[in-house]
Design an enzyme around this catalytic site. Structure first.
Site, PDB file in Angstrom:
ATOM      1  N   LYS A 103      44.517  26.536  67.097  1.00 50.63           N
ATOM      2  CA  LYS A 103      45.052  25.827  65.934  1.00 50.63           C
ATOM      3  C   LYS A 103      46.054  24.742  66.307  1.00 50.63           C
ATOM      4  O   LYS A 103      46.510  24.003  65.452  1.00 50.63           O
ATOM      5  CB  LYS A 103      45.724  26.828  64.990  1.00 50.63           C
ATOM      6  CG  LYS A 103      44.756  27.847  64.437  1.00 50.63           C
ATOM      7  CD  LYS A 103      45.470  28.892  63.621  1.00 50.63           C
ATOM      8  CE  LYS A 103      44.478  29.964  63.181  1.00 50.63           C
ATOM      9  NZ  LYS A 103      45.139  31.119  62.656  1.00 50.63           N
ATOM     10  N   ARG A 104      46.413  24.620  67.588  1.00 53.25           N
ATOM     11  CA  ARG A 104      47.416  23.630  67.977  1.00 53.25           C
ATOM     12  C   ARG A 104      46.848  22.219  67.914  1.00 53.25           C
ATOM     13  O   ARG A 104      45.653  22.014  68.078  1.00 53.25           O
ATOM     14  CB  ARG A 104      47.966  23.928  69.374  1.00 53.25           C
ATOM     15  CG  ARG A 104      46.962  23.760  70.476  1.00 53.25           C
ATOM     16  CD  ARG A 104      47.540  24.214  71.810  1.00 53.25           C
ATOM     17  NE  ARG A 104      46.474  24.146  72.796  1.00 53.25           N
ATOM     18  CZ  ARG A 104      46.641  23.790  74.040  1.00 53.25           C
ATOM     19  NH1 ARG A 104      47.826  23.480  74.486  1.00 53.25           N
ATOM     20  NH2 ARG A 104      45.639  23.755  74.871  1.00 53.25           N
ATOM     21  N   CYS A 129      58.954  13.753  71.951  1.00 51.62           N
ATOM     22  CA  CYS A 129      59.982  12.724  72.104  1.00 51.62           C
ATOM     23  C   CYS A 129      61.203  13.052  71.237  1.00 51.62           C
ATOM     24  O   CYS A 129      61.078  13.679  70.181  1.00 51.62           O
ATOM     25  CB  CYS A 129      59.423  11.350  71.739  1.00 51.62           C
ATOM     26  SG  CYS A 129      58.466  10.574  73.065  1.00 51.62           S
ATOM     27  N   ASN A 144      57.936  27.420  72.281  1.00 51.97           N
ATOM     28  CA  ASN A 144      56.684  26.699  72.051  1.00 51.97           C
ATOM     29  C   ASN A 144      56.190  26.948  70.628  1.00 51.97           C
ATOM     30  O   ASN A 144      56.122  28.084  70.171  1.00 51.97           O
ATOM     31  CB  ASN A 144      55.638  27.169  73.063  1.00 51.97           C
ATOM     32  CG  ASN A 144      54.410  26.296  73.105  1.00 51.97           C
ATOM     33  OD1 ASN A 144      53.949  25.796  72.091  1.00 51.97           O
ATOM     34  ND2 ASN A 144      53.859  26.143  74.290  1.00 51.97           N
ATOM     35  N   ASP A 145      55.838  25.872  69.936  1.00 50.96           N
ATOM     36  CA  ASP A 145      55.340  25.982  68.560  1.00 50.96           C
ATOM     37  C   ASP A 145      53.957  26.636  68.504  1.00 50.96           C
ATOM     38  O   ASP A 145      53.552  27.155  67.467  1.00 50.96           O
ATOM     39  CB  ASP A 145      55.258  24.593  67.911  1.00 50.96           C
ATOM     40  CG  ASP A 145      56.620  23.940  67.747  1.00 50.96           C
ATOM     41  OD1 ASP A 145      57.620  24.656  67.578  1.00 50.96           O
ATOM     42  OD2 ASP A 145      56.679  22.694  67.785  1.00 50.96           O
ATOM     43  N   HIS A 158      59.418   9.231  77.638  1.00 51.39           N
ATOM     44  CA  HIS A 158      58.004   9.584  77.520  1.00 51.39           C
ATOM     45  C   HIS A 158      57.176   9.101  78.716  1.00 51.39           C
ATOM     46  O   HIS A 158      56.126   9.667  79.021  1.00 51.39           O
ATOM     47  CB  HIS A 158      57.467   8.965  76.217  1.00 51.39           C
ATOM     48  CG  HIS A 158      56.055   9.313  75.890  1.00 51.39           C
ATOM     49  ND1 HIS A 158      55.711  10.505  75.287  1.00 51.39           N
ATOM     50  CD2 HIS A 158      54.899   8.620  76.063  1.00 51.39           C
ATOM     51  CE1 HIS A 158      54.402  10.529  75.103  1.00 51.39           C
ATOM     52  NE2 HIS A 158      53.888   9.400  75.568  1.00 51.39           N
ATOM     53  N   GLY A 210      43.932  20.472  80.684  1.00 58.63           N
ATOM     54  CA  GLY A 210      44.089  20.942  79.317  1.00 58.63           C
ATOM     55  C   GLY A 210      45.423  20.649  78.676  1.00 58.63           C
ATOM     56  O   GLY A 210      45.739  21.202  77.630  1.00 58.63           O
ATOM     57  N   SER A 241      47.953  19.284  76.320  1.00 59.82           N
ATOM     58  CA  SER A 241      47.726  18.774  74.967  1.00 59.82           C
ATOM     59  C   SER A 241      48.707  17.655  74.582  1.00 59.82           C
ATOM     60  O   SER A 241      48.614  17.114  73.489  1.00 59.82           O
ATOM     61  CB  SER A 241      47.838  19.902  73.950  1.00 59.82           C
ATOM     62  OG  SER A 241      49.133  20.455  73.970  1.00 59.82           O
ATOM     63  N   HIS A 278      56.503  17.522  80.574  1.00 64.19           N
ATOM     64  CA  HIS A 278      56.993  18.843  80.192  1.00 64.19           C
ATOM     65  C   HIS A 278      56.299  19.942  80.981  1.00 64.19           C
ATOM     66  O   HIS A 278      55.354  19.712  81.695  1.00 64.19           O
ATOM     67  CB  HIS A 278      56.811  19.069  78.693  1.00 64.19           C
ATOM     68  CG  HIS A 278      55.385  19.250  78.264  1.00 64.19           C
ATOM     69  ND1 HIS A 278      54.458  18.219  78.239  1.00 64.19           N
ATOM     70  CD2 HIS A 278      54.710  20.351  77.848  1.00 64.19           C
ATOM     71  CE1 HIS A 278      53.300  18.682  77.807  1.00 64.19           C
ATOM     72  NE2 HIS A 278      53.411  19.977  77.578  1.00 64.19           N
TER      73      HIS A 278
END
Length: 168
Positions: A30-31, A55, A77-78, A114, A160, A162, A167
């Site tokens: 779902k991310r 950012c 982590n969300d 970034h 992978g 995303s 990070h």
């Protein structure tokens, strides 16, 4: 563990052929995806991207807003592979044996810039990243509910990643 829950929560599955337990995180599908988009790489990335979830000052996919961080920054982590509040459950049907798994996944933004990656950062900035890694490792590793802490750089669409912001 009800079958519909099995496809929603982090859990381990027993591989009857190897005798090993394998971590499965179905909720991560779902991310949001900002990874591989088949464009030629550019060396002149902007230092700030208004569309980037990592950012400073931008909204993340969870709806939270990043602080206007000026240095290395970490947060839960969300879209974690493991969740701290996953209920303890067991699923055992036919050849499938699964057990729920809990944990904590954190994101460490190496820089507010970034366009930077670790090899492009100043040594003093890299030292700050390593210091935060040490702090997170010590704090998470001291918890009785955590059995393993893994630190890594999340870089590159081929593996992978995303989000292109520097990070881990």
């Amino acid at each position: 563990m009800a079958e519909d829950r099995l496809n929603q929560v982090p859990h381990r599955r027993y591989n009857i052929l190897t005798g090993e337990w394998v971590l499965v995180s179905p909720h991560r599908t779902k991310r949001p995806w900002q990874g591989k988009q088949e464009k030629l790489p550019t060396l002149d990335k902007p230092s700030y991207d208004k569309e980037c979830y990592l950012c400073p000052g931008n909204h993340r996919a969870s709806g939270q807003t990043n602080p206007d961080y000026k240095d290395v920054f970490s947060f839960a982590n969300d879209f974690s592979a493991l969740l701290p509040d996953t209920p303890k459950e067991v699923y055992n049907e036919g050849l499938l044996l699964g057990k729920s798994e809990t944990g904590i996944c954190k994101v460490v933004c190496f820089s507010p810039d970034h366009s930077l990656t670790l090899p492009l950062m100043e040594v003093t900035a890299i030292e700050k990243v390593v210091s935060l890694w040490q702090k997170e490792y010590t704090e998470l590793g001291a918890r009785t509910d955590i059995g393993h802490v893994q630190i890594f750089e999340n870089k590159g669409t081929i593996m992978g990643c995303s989000n292109p912001h520097p990070h881990g």
